[in-house]
Design a protein around this motif. Structure first.
Motif, mmCIF file in Angstrom:
data_model
loop_
_atom_site.group_PDB
_atom_site.id
_atom_site.type_symbol
_atom_site.label_atom_id
_atom_site.label_comp_id
_atom_site.label_asym_id
_atom_site.label_seq_id
_atom_site.Cartn_x
_atom_site.Cartn_y
_atom_site.Cartn_z
ATOM 1 N N GLN A 38 0.842 -1.197 0.000
ATOM 2 C CA GLN A 38 0.000 0.000 0.000
ATOM 3 C C GLN A 38 0.874 1.242 0.000
ATOM 4 O O GLN A 38 1.921 1.279 0.661
ATOM 5 C CB GLN A 38 -0.890 -0.016 1.251
ATOM 6 C CG GLN A 38 -1.862 1.146 1.356
ATOM 7 C CD GLN A 38 -2.587 1.113 2.694
ATOM 8 O OE1 GLN A 38 -2.141 1.697 3.673
ATOM 9 N NE2 GLN A 38 -3.705 0.397 2.746
ATOM 10 N N CYS A 43 1.058 5.085 1.139
ATOM 11 C CA CYS A 43 0.450 6.120 1.988
ATOM 12 C C CYS A 43 1.020 7.460 1.534
ATOM 13 O O CYS A 43 2.140 7.816 1.865
ATOM 14 C CB CYS A 43 0.710 5.838 3.461
ATOM 15 S SG CYS A 43 2.438 5.538 3.923
ATOM 16 N N ALA A 97 2.863 0.004 -6.173
ATOM 17 C CA ALA A 97 1.809 -0.037 -5.157
ATOM 18 C C ALA A 97 0.566 -0.718 -5.711
ATOM 19 O O ALA A 97 0.280 -0.645 -6.910
ATOM 20 C CB ALA A 97 1.457 1.365 -4.696
ATOM 21 N N HIS A 130 -3.582 4.837 0.308
ATOM 22 C CA HIS A 130 -4.141 5.431 1.526
ATOM 23 C C HIS A 130 -3.819 6.913 1.479
ATOM 24 O O HIS A 130 -2.648 7.303 1.365
ATOM 25 C CB HIS A 130 -3.520 4.787 2.762
ATOM 26 C CG HIS A 130 -3.859 5.497 4.042
ATOM 27 N ND1 HIS A 130 -5.068 5.336 4.683
ATOM 28 C CD2 HIS A 130 -3.144 6.382 4.794
ATOM 29 C CE1 HIS A 130 -5.085 6.081 5.780
ATOM 30 N NE2 HIS A 130 -3.925 6.732 5.863
ATOM 31 N N LEU A 132 -1.663 -5.762 7.923
ATOM 32 C CA LEU A 132 -0.679 -4.842 7.348
ATOM 33 C C LEU A 132 0.140 -4.288 8.508
ATOM 34 O O LEU A 132 -0.413 -3.751 9.463
ATOM 35 C CB LEU A 132 -1.369 -3.714 6.588
ATOM 36 C CG LEU A 132 -0.500 -2.800 5.716
ATOM 37 C CD1 LEU A 132 -1.350 -2.088 4.665
ATOM 38 C CD2 LEU A 132 0.274 -1.768 6.527
ATOM 39 N N HIS A 145 3.296 -1.718 9.637
ATOM 40 C CA HIS A 145 4.185 -0.634 9.187
ATOM 41 C C HIS A 145 4.680 0.182 10.368
ATOM 42 O O HIS A 145 4.067 0.224 11.434
ATOM 43 C CB HIS A 145 3.480 0.277 8.175
ATOM 44 C CG HIS A 145 2.500 1.230 8.800
ATOM 45 N ND1 HIS A 145 2.835 2.524 9.120
ATOM 46 C CD2 HIS A 145 1.213 1.077 9.178
ATOM 47 C CE1 HIS A 145 1.791 3.134 9.649
ATOM 48 N NE2 HIS A 145 0.787 2.280 9.710
ATOM 49 N N HIS A 186 9.224 -2.475 8.104
ATOM 50 C CA HIS A 186 8.941 -2.989 6.759
ATOM 51 C C HIS A 186 9.651 -4.330 6.555
ATOM 52 O O HIS A 186 9.072 -5.276 6.013
ATOM 53 C CB HIS A 186 9.410 -1.972 5.722
ATOM 54 C CG HIS A 186 9.048 -2.313 4.316
ATOM 55 N ND1 HIS A 186 7.849 -1.951 3.746
ATOM 56 C CD2 HIS A 186 9.718 -3.007 3.362
ATOM 57 C CE1 HIS A 186 7.802 -2.388 2.512
ATOM 58 N NE2 HIS A 186 8.917 -3.036 2.246
ATOM 59 N N ASP A 226 1.168 -7.888 4.810
ATOM 60 C CA ASP A 226 1.008 -6.741 3.936
ATOM 61 C C ASP A 226 1.874 -5.595 4.454
ATOM 62 O O ASP A 226 2.176 -5.511 5.654
ATOM 63 C CB ASP A 226 -0.456 -6.305 3.889
ATOM 64 C CG ASP A 226 -1.348 -7.313 3.187
ATOM 65 O OD1 ASP A 226 -0.814 -8.161 2.437
ATOM 66 O OD2 ASP A 226 -2.574 -7.262 3.392
ATOM 67 N N ARG A 227 2.252 -4.699 3.528
ATOM 68 C CA ARG A 227 3.167 -3.614 3.864
ATOM 69 C C ARG A 227 2.643 -2.293 3.334
ATOM 70 O O ARG A 227 1.789 -2.275 2.458
ATOM 71 C CB ARG A 227 4.543 -3.885 3.236
ATOM 72 C CG ARG A 227 5.191 -5.190 3.662
ATOM 73 C CD ARG A 227 6.290 -5.588 2.684
ATOM 74 N NE ARG A 227 5.767 -5.951 1.374
ATOM 75 C CZ ARG A 227 6.276 -5.551 0.214
ATOM 76 N NH1 ARG A 227 7.329 -4.752 0.191
ATOM 77 N NH2 ARG A 227 5.745 -5.940 -0.920
ATOM 78 N N ARG A 228 3.149 -1.204 3.884
ATOM 79 C CA ARG A 228 2.869 0.100 3.295
ATOM 80 C C ARG A 228 4.105 0.977 3.401
ATOM 81 O O ARG A 228 4.897 0.852 4.341
ATOM 82 C CB ARG A 228 1.644 0.751 3.934
ATOM 83 C CG ARG A 228 1.894 1.691 5.079
ATOM 84 C CD ARG A 228 0.618 2.385 5.544
ATOM 85 N NE ARG A 228 0.923 3.521 6.385
ATOM 86 C CZ ARG A 228 0.017 4.259 7.016
ATOM 87 N NH1 ARG A 228 -1.264 3.958 6.907
ATOM 88 N NH2 ARG A 228 0.377 5.300 7.749
#
Length: 239
Positions: A3, A5, A37, A41, A184, A186, A196, A205-207
């Motif tokens: 994701q 941001c 991505a 967000h 997710l 982060h 991360h 999941d990551r952002r």
């Protein structure tokens, strides 16, 4: 899932590439998706550049982004501090006509269950933001927990070892509750890349994005969100 941001509550003084207007968000969204991505967000802004939950500001941002990157899921924040703040922010949220795909709701905020119920009634996905073990325990006790889109484990600690410890404790609460939801994970600023890496190790999941920090793993200033995302994609390939 990775994701992006894009802006959070950051100002241009934090980084000159922070997107504020709908047009800037649309351009940045396209660059973020092209960089790797899968979801977005964002924090919509008003004409004054401040975060906004007003229907026209939310609608303008979402419509611009969706025109730029059709079909990409877009989520926004419901942060307690966004004007008019506190429970009063529920009034503009109820008036939304252009709906996000999902929202982030922080369980540290006293009206989190009320916002969650409102989103469920409107068919909007929920990212349940957990900052601490206390948040996690509150969340898993909610009857609506299983109806969320995902769990958002957000590490605010700036000491890396402390942040990793908090992350592991929160994840243990989720695991012990038997909740089968995507997670997710982060960090932010000093812990952005270490957390991360932990998410990569755990297959979560990551952002990544300027909301969470401005530097690359080597400490150099990133040019923009796209450069941060390309680095995240590269690290995933190495992992």
């Amino acid at each position: 899932m990775l994701q992006a941001c894009l802006n959070g509550n950051r100002k241009r003084g934090f980084h000159p590439a922070i997107a504020c207007t709908p047009a800037e968000l649309a351009t940045d969204a396209r660059a973020a998706i092209e960089a790797g991505a899968e979801e977005l967000h964002v924090h919509p802004r008003g004409h004054d550049g401040e975060q906004s939950l007003e229907p026209h500001d939310v609608g303008n941002a979402l419509l611009a982004i969706r025109e730029s990157v059709p079909g990409v899921p877009v989520g926004i924040s419901t942060l307690w501090d966004i004007t008019p703040g506190g429970r009063a922010r529920q009034a503009p949220i109820r008036e939304w006509r252009v709906l996000p795909d999902y929202v982030s709701i922080n369980l540290i905020e006293e009206d989190a269950p009320e916002i969650m119920a409102l989103m469920i009634r409107r068919g909007i996905g929920i990212e349940a933001g957990l900052w601490s073990v206390a948040d996690a325990l509150r969340f898993v006790a909610l009857p609506s927990a299983e109806r969320c889109l995902r769990i958002l484990v957000e590490i605010n600690e700036q000491d890396i070892e402390a942040g990793l410890h908090v992350a592991r404790d929160i994840l243990a609460v989720i695991r012990n509750a038997g909740l089968d939801l995507p997670i997710l994970l982060h960090g932010a600023d000093r812990t952005m890349w270490p957390i991360h890496e932990e998410a990569l190790k755990r297959g979560l999941d990551r952002r990544i994005g300027l909301e969470d920090g401005v530097t690359l793993p080597d400490g150099k200033l990133a040019a923009d969100n796209a450069e941060l995302l390309r680095m995240a994609v590269s690290l995933a390939g190495q992992a």
